[in-house]
Design a protein around this motif. Structure first.
Motif, PDB file in Angstrom:
ATOM      1  N   GLY A 107      40.040  47.126  36.384  1.00  0.00           N
ATOM      2  CA  GLY A 107      38.775  46.626  36.923  1.00  0.00           C
ATOM      3  C   GLY A 107      38.424  45.289  36.308  1.00  0.00           C
ATOM      4  N   ASN A 108      38.465  45.223  34.986  1.00  0.00           N
ATOM      5  CA  ASN A 108      38.177  43.961  34.294  1.00  0.00           C
ATOM      6  C   ASN A 108      39.448  43.141  34.064  1.00  0.00           C
ATOM      7  N   ALA A 109      40.603  43.727  34.367  1.00  0.00           N
ATOM      8  CA  ALA A 109      41.888  43.031  34.205  1.00  0.00           C
ATOM      9  C   ALA A 109      42.938  43.700  35.086  1.00  0.00           C
ATOM     10  N   TRP A 110      43.949  42.907  35.457  1.00  0.00           N
ATOM     11  CA  TRP A 110      45.148  43.452  36.088  1.00  0.00           C
ATOM     12  C   TRP A 110      46.224  43.446  35.020  1.00  0.00           C
ATOM     13  N   VAL A 126      45.755  39.691  33.255  1.00  0.00           N
ATOM     14  CA  VAL A 126      44.891  38.616  33.739  1.00  0.00           C
ATOM     15  C   VAL A 126      43.500  39.206  33.877  1.00  0.00           C
ATOM     16  N   ASP A 127      42.496  38.520  33.358  1.00  0.00           N
ATOM     17  CA  ASP A 127      41.117  38.957  33.534  1.00  0.00           C
ATOM     18  C   ASP A 127      40.714  38.830  34.998  1.00  0.00           C
ATOM     19  N   THR A 128      39.882  39.765  35.456  1.00  0.00           N
ATOM     20  CA  THR A 128      39.277  39.663  36.787  1.00  0.00           C
ATOM     21  C   THR A 128      37.880  39.058  36.627  1.00  0.00           C
ATOM     22  N   PRO A 129      37.226  38.722  37.717  1.00  0.00           N
ATOM     23  CA  PRO A 129      35.853  38.212  37.631  1.00  0.00           C
ATOM     24  C   PRO A 129      34.807  39.314  37.463  1.00  0.00           C
ATOM     25  N   TRP A 130      35.248  40.573  37.282  1.00  0.00           N
ATOM     26  CA  TRP A 130      34.322  41.695  37.276  1.00  0.00           C
ATOM     27  C   TRP A 130      34.446  42.510  35.996  1.00  0.00           C
ATOM     28  N   HIS A 131      33.429  43.327  35.771  1.00  0.00           N
ATOM     29  CA  HIS A 131      33.462  44.311  34.687  1.00  0.00           C
ATOM     30  C   HIS A 131      33.192  45.681  35.282  1.00  0.00           C
ATOM     31  N   THR A 132      33.906  46.654  34.786  1.00  0.00           N
ATOM     32  CA  THR A 132      33.618  48.048  35.091  1.00  0.00           C
ATOM     33  C   THR A 132      33.835  48.821  33.797  1.00  0.00           C
ATOM     34  N   PRO A 133      33.043  49.847  33.533  1.00  0.00           N
ATOM     35  CA  PRO A 133      33.175  50.571  32.266  1.00  0.00           C
ATOM     36  C   PRO A 133      34.605  51.070  32.021  1.00  0.00           C
ATOM     37  N   GLN A 134      34.983  51.055  30.769  1.00  0.00           N
ATOM     38  CA  GLN A 134      36.328  51.445  30.344  1.00  0.00           C
ATOM     39  C   GLN A 134      36.262  52.747  29.560  1.00  0.00           C
ATOM     40  N   PRO A 135      37.329  53.499  29.514  1.00  0.00           N
ATOM     41  CA  PRO A 135      38.640  53.209  30.076  1.00  0.00           C
ATOM     42  C   PRO A 135      38.687  53.474  31.574  1.00  0.00           C
ATOM     43  N   ALA A 151      40.546  41.513  46.786  1.00  0.00           N
ATOM     44  CA  ALA A 151      39.583  42.258  47.605  1.00  0.00           C
ATOM     45  C   ALA A 151      39.577  43.735  47.242  1.00  0.00           C
ATOM     46  N   GLN A 152      40.758  44.323  47.058  1.00  0.00           N
ATOM     47  CA  GLN A 152      40.828  45.745  46.723  1.00  0.00           C
ATOM     48  C   GLN A 152      40.230  46.020  45.344  1.00  0.00           C
ATOM     49  N   THR A 153      40.509  45.150  44.382  1.00  0.00           N
ATOM     50  CA  THR A 153      39.975  45.350  43.033  1.00  0.00           C
ATOM     51  C   THR A 153      38.462  45.208  43.018  1.00  0.00           C
ATOM     52  N   GLU A 154      37.941  44.206  43.715  1.00  0.00           N
ATOM     53  CA  GLU A 154      36.496  44.042  43.763  1.00  0.00           C
ATOM     54  C   GLU A 154      35.831  45.263  44.390  1.00  0.00           C
ATOM     55  N   ALA A 155      36.414  45.794  45.458  1.00  0.00           N
ATOM     56  CA  ALA A 155      35.843  46.970  46.116  1.00  0.00           C
ATOM     57  C   ALA A 155      35.822  48.170  45.166  1.00  0.00           C
ATOM     58  N   VAL A 156      36.900  48.374  44.426  1.00  0.00           N
ATOM     59  CA  VAL A 156      36.957  49.482  43.463  1.00  0.00           C
ATOM     60  C   VAL A 156      35.890  49.292  42.389  1.00  0.00           C
ATOM     61  N   CYS A 157      35.790  48.083  41.855  1.00  0.00           N
ATOM     62  CA  CYS A 157      34.805  47.816  40.795  1.00  0.00           C
ATOM     63  C   CYS A 157      33.383  48.035  41.291  1.00  0.00           C
ATOM     64  N   ARG A 158      33.069  47.524  42.472  1.00  0.00           N
ATOM     65  CA  ARG A 158      31.710  47.654  43.013  1.00  0.00           C
ATOM     66  C   ARG A 158      31.351  49.107  43.299  1.00  0.00           C
ATOM     67  N   SER A 159      32.350  49.959  43.507  1.00  0.00           N
ATOM     68  CA  SER A 159      32.074  51.364  43.827  1.00  0.00           C
ATOM     69  C   SER A 159      31.795  52.207  42.581  1.00  0.00           C
ATOM     70  N   ARG A 160      32.001  51.648  41.400  1.00  0.00           N
ATOM     71  CA  ARG A 160      31.840  52.415  40.160  1.00  0.00           C
ATOM     72  C   ARG A 160      30.493  52.131  39.505  1.00  0.00           C
ATOM     73  N   PRO A 161      29.882  53.163  38.936  1.00  0.00           N
ATOM     74  CA  PRO A 161      28.645  52.929  38.167  1.00  0.00           C
ATOM     75  C   PRO A 161      28.932  51.970  37.005  1.00  0.00           C
ATOM     76  N   GLY A 162      27.988  51.101  36.728  1.00  0.00           N
ATOM     77  CA  GLY A 162      28.140  50.161  35.621  1.00  0.00           C
ATOM     78  C   GLY A 162      28.804  48.856  36.007  1.00  0.00           C
ATOM     79  N   PHE A 163      29.058  48.652  37.313  1.00  0.00           N
ATOM     80  CA  PHE A 163      29.665  47.397  37.774  1.00  0.00           C
ATOM     81  C   PHE A 163      28.798  46.203  37.368  1.00  0.00           C
ATOM     82  N   ALA A 164      29.438  45.129  36.971  1.00  0.00           N
ATOM     83  CA  ALA A 164      28.757  43.864  36.683  1.00  0.00           C
ATOM     84  C   ALA A 164      29.752  42.730  36.878  1.00  0.00           C
ATOM     85  N   SER A 165      29.244  41.540  37.031  1.00  0.00           N
ATOM     86  CA  SER A 165      30.139  40.385  37.018  1.00  0.00           C
ATOM     87  C   SER A 165      30.630  40.188  35.583  1.00  0.00           C
ATOM     88  N   ARG A 166      31.753  39.532  35.419  1.00  0.00           N
ATOM     89  CA  ARG A 166      32.241  39.241  34.066  1.00  0.00           C
ATOM     90  C   ARG A 166      31.214  38.397  33.318  1.00  0.00           C
TER      91      ARG A 166
END
Length: 180
Positions: A107-110, A126-135, A151-166
């Motif tokens: 979520g926060n990295a590939w 590589v860091d992504t532009p998003w944050h999602t709680p870890q692990p 697009a797929q990573t952003e969709a996954v991140c946005r669907s999780r509680p705690g999503f934020a921009s990096r």
């Protein structure tokens, strides 16, 4: 008392075959040998870096016993600038004959994980532009076009509680550090 600014600098690992490990980390990963030599009556050290301002970022040290049953190194991680670079390094390592990979988005990295010639787990990320709680880890298709992976990573991140921009996550960490 104010906490001094501490930043990570380098790490060293013991190995059994110095030439093989040096070859891998210079030829495949792209580090360069910045120094080398033996300690008096001790192991030989090879210093490696990709940063001209850092004498070394990695040190290979002879003396790892062969056949050690457990490796205390969890992973050796290398940050890359872009997702296209991650795809390139995956192809490069695959061309070396490495067949077993763990390819995930956190979520926060590939990340692409694999074993180096002595079995140490290596990560290119590589860091992504998003944050999602870890692990968090979910496989993704590294062969897909960059735009699809984004697009797929952003969709996954946005669907999780705690999503934020990096940027928002980073600001929250800056605030925590200021009060630490």
């Amino acid at each position: 008392m104010t906490q001094p600014a501490v930043s990570f600098s380098h790490f060293g690992i013991h190995e059994t075959d110095l030439a093989r490990m040096e070859d891998f980390y210079t030829r495949v990963v792209g580090l360069v040998v910045t120094d080398r030599g033996p300690l008096r009556d001790g192991p030989t050290l090879t210093f490696l870096s990709r940063d001209p301002d850092q004498h070394h970022q990695m040190v290979l040290v002879t003396g790892r016993p062969p056949g050690v049953g457990y490796n205390v190194i969890n992973q050796i991680s290398f940050k890359l600038p872009t997702l296209a670079d991650l795809k390139t390094m995956h192809a490069r390592v695959r061309a070396e004959g490495i067949k077993e990979f763990r390819i995930v988005t956190h979520g926060n990295a590939w990340s692409v994980y694999f074993a180096d010639p002595e079995g140490n787990r290596v990560e290119f990320f590589v860091d992504t532009p998003w944050h999602t709680p870890q692990p968090f880890a979910e496989p993704f298709d590294i062969e897909a076009p960059v735009e699809t992976i984004l697009a797929q990573t952003e969709a996954v991140c946005r669907s999780r509680p705690g999503f934020a921009s990096r940027d928002a996550w980073r600001q929250a960490v800056v605030e925590k550090l200021a009060t630490a």
